[in-house]
Each structure stands twice: as C-alpha cells, then as structure tokens.
Write a protein that holds these residues in place. Structure first.
Motif, PDB file in Angstrom:
ATOM      1  N   PHE A  19       0.834  -1.196   0.000  1.00 53.61           N
ATOM      2  CA  PHE A  19       0.000   0.000   0.000  1.00 53.61           C
ATOM      3  C   PHE A  19       0.874   1.253   0.000  1.00 53.61           C
ATOM      4  O   PHE A  19       1.894   1.305   0.683  1.00 53.61           O
ATOM      5  N   THR A  22       0.243   7.412   0.955  1.00 55.17           N
ATOM      6  CA  THR A  22      -0.907   8.313   0.979  1.00 55.17           C
ATOM      7  C   THR A  22      -1.972   7.799   0.018  1.00 55.17           C
ATOM      8  O   THR A  22      -1.691   6.983  -0.866  1.00 55.17           O
ATOM      9  N   ALA A  23      -3.178   8.319   0.204  1.00 55.86           N
ATOM     10  CA  ALA A  23      -4.290   7.945  -0.677  1.00 55.86           C
ATOM     11  C   ALA A  23      -5.257   9.112  -0.790  1.00 55.86           C
ATOM     12  O   ALA A  23      -5.295   9.984   0.084  1.00 55.86           O
ATOM     13  N   ASP A  24      -6.036   9.124  -1.856  1.00 59.78           N
ATOM     14  CA  ASP A  24      -7.043  10.169  -2.065  1.00 59.78           C
ATOM     15  C   ASP A  24      -8.353   9.864  -1.344  1.00 59.78           C
ATOM     16  O   ASP A  24      -9.220  10.727  -1.258  1.00 59.78           O
ATOM     17  N   THR A  25      -8.499   8.627  -0.858  1.00 55.38           N
ATOM     18  CA  THR A  25      -9.690   8.216  -0.119  1.00 55.38           C
ATOM     19  C   THR A  25      -9.274   7.862   1.310  1.00 55.38           C
ATOM     20  O   THR A  25      -8.079   7.759   1.605  1.00 55.38           O
ATOM     21  N   LEU A  28      -7.803   2.322   1.245  1.00 57.33           N
ATOM     22  CA  LEU A  28      -7.556   1.581   0.009  1.00 57.33           C
ATOM     23  C   LEU A  28      -7.717   0.107   0.351  1.00 57.33           C
ATOM     24  O   LEU A  28      -7.321  -0.323   1.447  1.00 57.33           O
ATOM     25  N   TYR A  46      -6.165   5.388   6.061  1.00 53.00           N
ATOM     26  CA  TYR A  46      -5.277   6.550   5.964  1.00 53.00           C
ATOM     27  C   TYR A  46      -5.706   7.709   6.862  1.00 53.00           C
ATOM     28  O   TYR A  46      -4.878   8.553   7.200  1.00 53.00           O
ATOM     29  N   SER A 135     -11.306   3.063  -2.111  1.00 51.15           N
ATOM     30  CA  SER A 135     -11.048   2.748  -3.510  1.00 51.15           C
ATOM     31  C   SER A 135     -10.082   1.573  -3.554  1.00 51.15           C
ATOM     32  O   SER A 135      -9.373   1.302  -2.594  1.00 51.15           O
ATOM     33  N   LEU A 137      -6.879  -0.776  -4.319  1.00 54.05           N
ATOM     34  CA  LEU A 137      -5.435  -0.630  -4.486  1.00 54.05           C
ATOM     35  C   LEU A 137      -5.099  -0.939  -5.944  1.00 54.05           C
ATOM     36  O   LEU A 137      -5.510  -1.962  -6.472  1.00 54.05           O
TER      37      LEU A 137
END
Length: 140
Positions: A19, A22-25, A28, A46, A135, A137
């Motif tokens: 993973f 960082t993530a936008d949601t 993941l 996150y 969302s 991965l």
C-alpha cells in the motif's frame, strides 16, 4: 500451485506492504476473494473514519498492523486496537475509527456475505460517499 477459484494462497504481509504512503480516499483495499457467501480483503486506513454502517455485510476485522481507536455501536465503547486483535460487528452496527495512533493501520477483513464497495451508509451524510471512503489498491 494451481490458480483456480476453489483454493488460493495469499501473502497478507506482502500485500500490506504494497500500500502507498498516501491515498485520495480514507481507505484503500485489495480484494483477495469475492464469493457470494463472503469476501476477503486487505485494507489500509489513511484517516480517521466517521461513524458509518453496512446494510448487508457482517465484518470480521483482523488487525495486521498499526494502532488506533475504534468504537462499535456508540462512542461510549471506544477502545484501542492493536495487531493480533479481531474486531467483529454485524451488519447495521454503527462503527467508527476516531484515532490513528500508529501507522500503517492495516486490516484483514472477512465480510459475510460479500461486501459491495458501495455498501456504506454514513450517519452524517455530509461525512462522505462510497467513492470518498474507499477505492481499490492499484499497483502501478
């Protein structure tokens, strides 16, 4: 090992390490299995998650890594979680993760029956949508 749908092996540690930072949601996830009776996923959290519930799936969450707090049913039940613990709640149970204490927070989840990614209802509808919550991965 044959690659068929009746049996498979997964390296959860390897998946957890894949993973991004960082993530936008908020989360993941990576589906391992997606059968009608149950689905299995590995997911990373996150950001703290607001109170929400799932209409159709019970959840078994095994803590792979990280520490945080979680509450089940209402905020008065808040408690810390750590690797090696299993959290369980039935569909319709409101739950939240108000704090991330140590990252990365990664869970192995078994959802019964299988969990549709859109099956999330926020107690406060302004807190998000299925698209802002989780969302898949994608390995680039």
């Amino acid at each position: 090992m044959p690659n068929n749908q009746t049996s498979r092996r997964f390296n959860v540690t390897e998946i957890a390490q894949s993973f991004p930072e960082t993530a936008d949601t908020l989360l993941l996830d990576k589906y391992l299995t997606n059968e009608e009776a149950a689905s299995a996923r590995v997911f990373r959290v996150y950001c703290p998650t607001p109170p929400h519930f799932h209409v159709n799936s019970d959840e078994y969450l095994y803590v792979v890594s990280g520490r945080g707090t979680v509450w089940l049913e209402d905020a008065s039940t808040v408690a810390e979680f750590a690797p090696g613990q299993l959290l369980f709640f039935t569909h319709g149970t409101v739950h939240a993760m108000p704090d991330i204490i140590e990252e990365p927070v990664v869970f192995l989840s078994v959802d019964t029956p299988r969990r549709d990614p859109k099956d999330i209802i926020f107690v406060d509808p302004a807190a998000g949508t299925p698209e802002t919550f989780i969302s898949p991965l994608t390995n680039k």
